[in-house]
Scaffold this active site. Structure first.
Site, PDB file in Angstrom:
ATOM      1  N   ASP A  67      22.120  37.365  -4.501  1.00 34.82           N
ATOM      2  CA  ASP A  67      22.191  37.448  -3.042  1.00 34.82           C
ATOM      3  C   ASP A  67      21.097  36.621  -2.390  1.00 34.82           C
ATOM      4  OD1 ASP A  67      20.217  39.212  -3.962  1.00 34.82           O
ATOM      5  OD2 ASP A  67      21.305  41.008  -3.373  1.00 34.82           O
ATOM      6  N   GLU A 143      26.358  47.123   0.728  1.00 38.97           N
ATOM      7  CA  GLU A 143      25.933  48.404   1.275  1.00 38.97           C
ATOM      8  C   GLU A 143      27.098  49.399   1.241  1.00 38.97           C
ATOM      9  OE1 GLU A 143      22.943  48.971   1.617  1.00 38.97           O
ATOM     10  OE2 GLU A 143      21.829  47.660   2.971  1.00 38.97           O
TER      11      GLU A 143
END
Ligand code: F6R
Length: 260
Positions: A67, A143
């Protein structure tokens, strides 16, 4: 899912490094998936030591970051591209052009995400993906609520994650709100995943993803569907697990030829 409970992060780093060393010796052009944050640091330290001491050779390997923050200027010391260079790839002999990350500075974000997926596929897919887990159960920056089918894309960080990561910045205000992250679908295609979690602050997330239901509210729980997922924990991170004694017994009695 194999759960291994060890006495501390040094032991965890050694065991994860054993799996990476075995892979790189068997397949010198292996493709490694690289996490940032604190969890993988003992593994990177151990690999750097083995490179230095034993000549463990990474010259043909490739690395793909999990990421990246959106909006940090290129070269920012906390951009994950820089963190991975500093903590791992500059300490071994991976060629700089073989280290890849999603481009958080791109003006066309969807195109940058597509290009990242294509570069992983062109490299033949990820052989071994290192992961940490967030206190909210995220992996990569997927998330809670992330689709299990998701691919590399832009995500908003939950405030809890921004607060957790503020320790790397001089203030909370500096932590970006947006990130690019490999999707859960991308991570699930890695041939082997090794997730490292240490410390009591991870105990609830570990219990939720290892022993709770598979649900998007706890993104790491998708790993229950992975055919080769290894979870390396210290005692504190394992402290809420119902079956901790069973995991210890299983690992202690595992045939030596099996490896991770
Ligand atoms: C980092 C990443 C995150 C971290 C997680 C845990 O590339 O993708 O999922 O692994 O936030 O962070 P630490 O290890 O710092 O507790």
């Amino acid at each position: 899912m194999e759960v291994v409970i060890l006495s501390g992060s040094k032991q965890i780093g050694k065991l994860a490094a054993d799996a990476i060393e075995e892979l790189v010796r068997r397949k010198p052009d292996a493709v490694l998936g690289l996490a940032t944050g604190s969890s993988p640091l003992p593994t990177y330290d151990e690999l750097a030591a083995r490179h230095e001491r034993d000549g463990l050779d990474f010259s043909r390997t490739q690395g793909f970051a999990l990421d990246e923050y959106v909006g940090l200027p290129a070269g920012h010391p906390e951009s994950y591209r820089e963190v991975i260079r500093r903590e791992f790839t500059n300490r071994v002999n991976i060629a700089p052009e073989n280290v890849h990350g999603p481009d958080g500075t791109a003006t066309d974000i969807p195109a940058a995400c597509r290009a990242y997926e294509e570069s992983i596929a062109a490299a033949g897919g990820i052989d071994l993906q290192l992961l940490g887990v967030g206190t909210d159960g995220h992996i990569g920056f997927n998330e809670p609520g992330s689709s299990f089918a998701s691919r590399t894309r832009i995500k908003s960080l939950i405030e809890q994650t921004r607060r957790d990561n503020a320790r790397f910045f001089s203030s909370l205000a500096e932590v970006p709100h947006h990130v690019l992250t490999q999707g859960l679908g991308t991570i699930m295609e890695a041939r082997h995943v090794i997730l490292v979690a240490t410390g009591a602050q991870k105990a609830q997330a570990v219990r939720d993803f290892v022993e709770g239901p598979v649900a998007a509210i706890c993104p790491a729980s998708v790993l229950q569907f992975h055919p080769h997922a290894t979870v390396l924990l210290d005692e504190a991170a394992a402290s809420a697990l119902k079956l901790a004694d069973f995991y210890r017994h299983t690992y202690d009695n595992k045939p030596a030829w099996q490896g991770l």
